[in-house]
Design a protein around this motif. Structure first.
Motif, mmCIF file in Angstrom:
data_model
loop_
_atom_site.group_PDB
_atom_site.id
_atom_site.type_symbol
_atom_site.label_atom_id
_atom_site.label_comp_id
_atom_site.label_asym_id
_atom_site.label_seq_id
_atom_site.Cartn_x
_atom_site.Cartn_y
_atom_site.Cartn_z
ATOM 1 N N ALA A 84 16.632 84.612 15.137
ATOM 2 C CA ALA A 84 17.602 85.683 14.879
ATOM 3 C C ALA A 84 16.923 87.053 14.900
ATOM 4 O O ALA A 84 17.462 88.020 15.448
ATOM 5 N N GLU A 85 15.691 87.092 14.358
ATOM 6 C CA GLU A 85 14.929 88.347 14.397
ATOM 7 C C GLU A 85 14.654 88.758 15.841
ATOM 8 O O GLU A 85 14.781 89.927 16.219
ATOM 9 N N ALA A 86 14.280 87.768 16.650
ATOM 10 C CA ALA A 86 14.007 88.043 18.060
ATOM 11 C C ALA A 86 15.285 88.516 18.749
ATOM 12 O O ALA A 86 15.265 89.421 19.592
ATOM 13 N N ASP A 87 16.394 87.897 18.370
ATOM 14 C CA ASP A 87 17.678 88.260 18.969
ATOM 15 C C ASP A 87 18.023 89.719 18.658
ATOM 16 O O ASP A 87 18.375 90.496 19.558
ATOM 17 N N ARG A 88 17.862 90.076 17.392
ATOM 18 C CA ARG A 88 18.169 91.467 17.001
ATOM 19 C C ARG A 88 17.247 92.451 17.719
ATOM 20 O O ARG A 88 17.692 93.450 18.266
ATOM 21 N N ALA A 89 15.936 92.126 17.745
ATOM 22 C CA ALA A 89 14.977 93.063 18.333
ATOM 23 C C ALA A 89 15.189 93.223 19.841
ATOM 24 O O ALA A 89 14.825 94.237 20.433
ATOM 25 N N THR A 90 15.760 92.190 20.484
ATOM 26 C CA THR A 90 15.978 92.267 21.937
ATOM 27 C C THR A 90 17.423 92.666 22.260
ATOM 28 O O THR A 90 17.905 92.419 23.368
#
Ligand code: BES
Ligand code: MN
Ligand code: ZN
Length: 487
Positions: free
Chosen positions: A33-39
């Motif tokens: 989810a963190e990766a999703d937000r950052a991308t």
């Protein structure tokens, strides 16, 4: 391989690749989810378009993803969340590691999300196992173990256990994958002695004259057809209370099985360097048990022999006298593993061990019965066997018990000439016939036999593992030792 805990969050983690896990039918959670937000919602967009599904072992590499520091984000499918366990954790991490190890990478980071300790341990083992292949002699390597493996999580103890398990499995795999001209009884004994030195084990090696003095007539008969003299290696790890009876782990170490005078056809002989996998597995297990400092006494016994058809080879019709005095009529020189184990099991009983577990690539019949992925389990003591079966299940290693009904199977190894013969009745029930033979040599001690003829060696690669040796049952044995130590 250097394994350490990753202290930064995924978006800031500088690495050649970062692996995230995704459950089938779920939105990205945790680090994903963190990766999703950052991308800027890259993952959720791909999920919505069904480019990524989270199906078990699905791999989606996203190169140079915007907004995060890694060179590559690798999404691995974890399957249904409700079915996730240590076995899936092992394989999912191995699938990802195997893919990434196709190129040389200094730093691979695993962000698989929240997990229980047992799952963490198995996932790390999987990552370490997945990036080693069988390309020992290839100039152009197929797998490049990472320079550094970063693990996102806080359970340092589980990370350490996983590293030890992965490295111990790779020790087993390496020994099995090495060719038979490198690994023969003497050299295998030397390698075991090296392991003993490295992890502080007592080591005793019986050479041929000693084996003769000790009346190991059954093992010695198998060795006669080879120019390579046999060895019996005894390793001891004393992590338990002084004097508390040990767990004995016995391994079949036939460094090459030509079949002897009952010569195998060429195709069946090709992979018979794997016939020492039982011995390599118990060596890997004691290596792990010692490094983890488990509070238990363990004795490992390895019977090393090469089964060849040289001029002095043992013959069909020969009658052998095993260490416990039992006479054995030889009906097939390709049923050599049980003859080697007969004497080694006698020695195991004499060490005063409380329980005995043996591992052997013993019968093709077991592979016919259970297929190539499931270990056959046979016992004279259900409580001891249950611990092994529960341990296997806990690690996600397929294992299944076969019956040992006395009324049905005790007679099938009867001989007209000697006490017993080394095969059963025709081709039926061959895995059980072999176990019934072994049972003659354990003096009624609690004993469990694991036939790993199928799962020890892969003829074809799996998504999570290159072909060749698998290191199967190392994790299960360590888990079982852990359970025996606390019972
Ligand atoms: N090492 C083989 C068993 C084996 C088969 C291991 C396939 C790995 C893969 C064993 O020594 C053997 O040859 N067993 C015979 C026994 C038979 C002659 C009673 C077999 O299974 O055919
Ligand atoms: Mn054989
Ligand atoms: Zn064999």
């Amino acid at each position: 391989m250097n394994v350490s805990i990753c202290k930064t969050a995924l978006p800031q983690c500088v690495s050649d690749a970062a692996v995230v896990g995704l459950f089938a039918g779920e939105q990205p959670a945790g680090p994903a989810a963190e990766a999703d937000r950052a991308t800027d919602g890259l993952l959720s967009k791909l999920i919505q378009r069904q480019e990524i599904t989270g199906k078990k072992f699905e791999l989606t590499p996203l190169l140079a993803p915007p907004g995060i520091a890694t060179e590559q984000l690798l999404v691995v499918g974890l399957g249904e969340q409700a079915k996730f366990d240590a076995g899936v954790a092992f394989r999912a991490a191995a699938v990802a590691a195997k893919q990434l190890a196709g190129k040389s990478r200094a730093k691979a980071a695993f962000f698989l999300g929240e997990m229980q300790a047992k799952e963490t341990e198995n996932a790390i083992a999987g990552a370490i196992v997945g990036c080693h292949g069988q390309d020992i002699y290839r100039a152009e390597k197929k797998r490049f173990p990472f320079g550094e493996l970063l693990w996102a999580g806080s359970d340092e103890a589980a990370v350490f256990r996983g590293q030890v398990l992965g490295e111990s499995m790779n020790l087993t795999r390496r020994l099995v994958n090495e060719p038979p001209q490198e690994i023969y009884p003497e050299s295998f004994a030397t390698r075991a002695a090296d392991v003993a030195k490295q992890c502080g084990l007592e080591c005793e090696i019986w050479d041929q004259p000693r084996l003769e003095k000790e009346r190991c007539g059954s093992l010695l008969a198998v060795a006669r057809g080879s120019a390579r003299p046999p060895r019996l290696v005894i390793l001891r790890y004393n992590g338990g209370k002084t004097g508390s009876p040990a767990l004995a782990l016995v391994g079949k170490g036939v460094t090459f099985d030509s079949g002897g005078l009952s010569l195998k056809p060429s195709e069946s002989m090709l992979t018979m360097k794997c016939d020492m996998a039982g011995a390599a597995t118990v060596l890997g297990a004691i290596h792990a048990i010692a490094r983890l400092k488990l509070p238990i006494n363990v004795v490992v016994l390895l019977g090393r022999v090469e089964n060849m058809a040289g001029p002095a080879a043992y013959k069909l019709g020969d009658v052998l006298v095993a260490r416990n005095g039992r006479t054995i009529e030889v009906h097939n020189t390709d049923a050599e593993g049980r003859l080697v184990l007969a004497d080694v099991l006698c020695v195991a009983v004499e060490t005063g061990a409380a329980k005995i577990i043996d591992l052997a690539t013993l019968t093709g019949a077991c592979v016919v019965a259970l297929g190539t992925e499931t270990v056959g389990v046979m016992t004279n003591d259900q409580p001891c066997c249950d611990v092994v079966l529960e341990s296997a299940q806990r690690c996600g290693e397929p294992a299944w018990q076969l019956p040992m009904f006395p009324d049905v199977y005790d007679e099938i190894i009867n001989s007209e000439v000697a006490d017993i013969k080394n095969v059963g009745d025709g081709r039926w029930g061959g895995a059980i016939a072999a176990a019934k033979f072994l049972e003659q040599f354990v003096s009624g001690k609690p004993w469990t036999h694991l036939d790993i003829a199928g799962p020890a060696f892969l003829d074809k690669p799996k998504p999570w593992l290159d072909g060749g040796a698998t290191g199967c049952m190392v994790r299960t044995l360590v888990e079982a030792a852990d359970r025996f130590s606390s019972s």
